[in-house]
Design an enzyme around this catalytic site. Structure first.
Site, mmCIF file in Angstrom:
data_model
loop_
_atom_site.group_PDB
_atom_site.id
_atom_site.type_symbol
_atom_site.label_atom_id
_atom_site.label_comp_id
_atom_site.label_asym_id
_atom_site.label_seq_id
_atom_site.Cartn_x
_atom_site.Cartn_y
_atom_site.Cartn_z
ATOM 1 N N ASP A 74 0.789 -1.226 0.000
ATOM 2 C CA ASP A 74 0.000 0.000 0.000
ATOM 3 C C ASP A 74 0.821 1.275 0.000
ATOM 4 O OD1 ASP A 74 -2.558 -1.126 -0.134
ATOM 5 O OD2 ASP A 74 -2.514 -1.591 2.000
ATOM 6 N N ASP A 134 -5.991 -4.859 -6.388
ATOM 7 C CA ASP A 134 -5.781 -3.471 -5.956
ATOM 8 C C ASP A 134 -4.339 -3.022 -6.198
ATOM 9 O OD1 ASP A 134 -7.449 -5.223 -4.482
ATOM 10 O OD2 ASP A 134 -7.755 -3.785 -2.882
#
Ligand code: GLY
Length: 354
Positions: A74, A134
């Site tokens: 992330d 993602d």
């Protein structure tokens, strides 16, 4: 929307329970930590109002230390949605340095045998090397870092990751799995599964949007026609799905058996709108423009705008964060606003297109 939300070096507003009015605040290690600064930079670009810029400058450093945190993939979301947006407004070397540092950190999670960046380190008893759809969004950090630094390494990693995703993450119908688990020694696929979808074979709406946006963005940097083809095929799956409501705002998962009573996900619609405006620029396929315009019109109505009586730093209600965990169901979530603002900016640059 409460835009002068006080700067807090320890926590950022991520979402809100509209019944209790409690705001969920998160530290910089949370995957969403770059979005509030990003929203303020985008509001500045849309309005020219210096108060947004001043707030954005104050919030941007919030996620800086994440540029050296290699605990998950992330780092792309955390660093690029804040410092990447800052760089679009202010051409500062210090912003560039954080982006390149973040890319260096992200590359430490790349395994050449798998040809992918490892997404998560948790659930080690279930997964050996999980890669989630993602993760495509984090490639923008890598592509930009190569442009800034002149070092091709980051771009090469991004391309290998995108190619591996293209090979393994999609189904025959061009919907995508959420999680692919690899054998890190042989690079073979172990499992095709989910964490945030209804089940392994379901179609998590935001995951489809990440795929469309991620492959469109990867085409921007590479001009690889295979990326454009996948983005278009997955966009078609989404836009023509029989379970997509008329207003274009999807249920959180296209295969939730409780449809039409399942919660919607505004965030998925906003990621799609932003991705489709860009996809239109490469294809000139007007159905992408029309669809994105439709969902942008849909959300700018009382049904989706957060009740103006509620004082909170959010624009829209009705996003779904993590349904299987019963977490953030049908709530305002910060990244829906981020991709809405980004889509608005992209639409402005297409002025005159119908
Ligand atoms: N991990 C990002 C998301 O929930 O979509």
């Amino acid at each position: 929307m409460l835009l002068d939300y006080p700067v807090d070096s320890m926590s950022m507003p991520r979402s809100m329970n509209t019944k209790t009015l409690e705001i969920r605040k998160v530290p910089s290690r949370d995957w969403t930590s770059g979005f509030f600064a990003g929203n303020l930079w985008q509001l500045y670009r849309l309005t020219g109002d210096s108060k947004y810029k001043e707030q954005a400058q104050k919030w941007t450093p919030f996620s800086k230390k994440e540029s050296v945190n290699s605990n998950s993939h992330d780092v792309g979301f955390k660093v690029f949605c804040s410092f990447g947006e800052a760089l679009k407004v202010e051409n500062k070397k210090e912003y560039e340095a954080v982006i390149v540092k973040g890319a260096e950190t992200l590359c430490t999670r790349f395994n050449p045998k798998v040809g992918s960046i490892r997404s998560w380190d948790f659930n080690k008893e279930i997964w050996d090397y999980p890669v989630i759809i993602d993760n495509m969004m984090n490639l923008e950090l890598l592509f930009e870092a190569s442009k800034i630094s002149g070092n091709p390494k980051y771009r090469d990693v991004a391309i290998q990751h995108a190619n591996t995703t293209l090979k393994n993450q999609f189904r025959e119908d061009n919907s995508c799995y959420h999680v692919i688990d690899y054998n890190p020694t042989t690079g073979e696929v172990r499992k095709k599964t989910t964490l945030q979808g209804y089940n392994d074979d379901s179609v998590w709406a935001r995951g489809q949007a990440w795929a469309v946006y991620g492959f469109t963005m990867s085409y921007r940097y590479t001009k690889d026609p295979a990326y454009l083809k996948q983005a278009e095929a997955t966009a078609k799956f989404f836009m023509t799905n029989k379970n997509l409501p008329e207003d274009g705002i999807p249920y959180w998962d296209f295969k939730d058996p409780s449809i039409p009573n399942a919660p919607r996900d505004v965030s998925a619609a906003m990621v799609m709108a932003s991705g489709l405006y860009e996809l239109y620029t490469y294809t000139k396929n007007k159905s992408y423009l029309a669809f994105a315009d439709k969902v942008m019109a849909s959300v700018q109505t009382d049904k989706y705008i957060l009740d103006t009586q509620i004082k909170a730093p959010f624009l829209f209600d009705h996003s779904t964060g993590n349904w299987p965990k019963h977490d953030e169901i049908d709530e305002p979530i910060i990244y829906a606003d981020y991709y809405f603002l980004e889509a608005l900016i992209k639409r402005q640059s297409l002025k005159g297109s119908k």
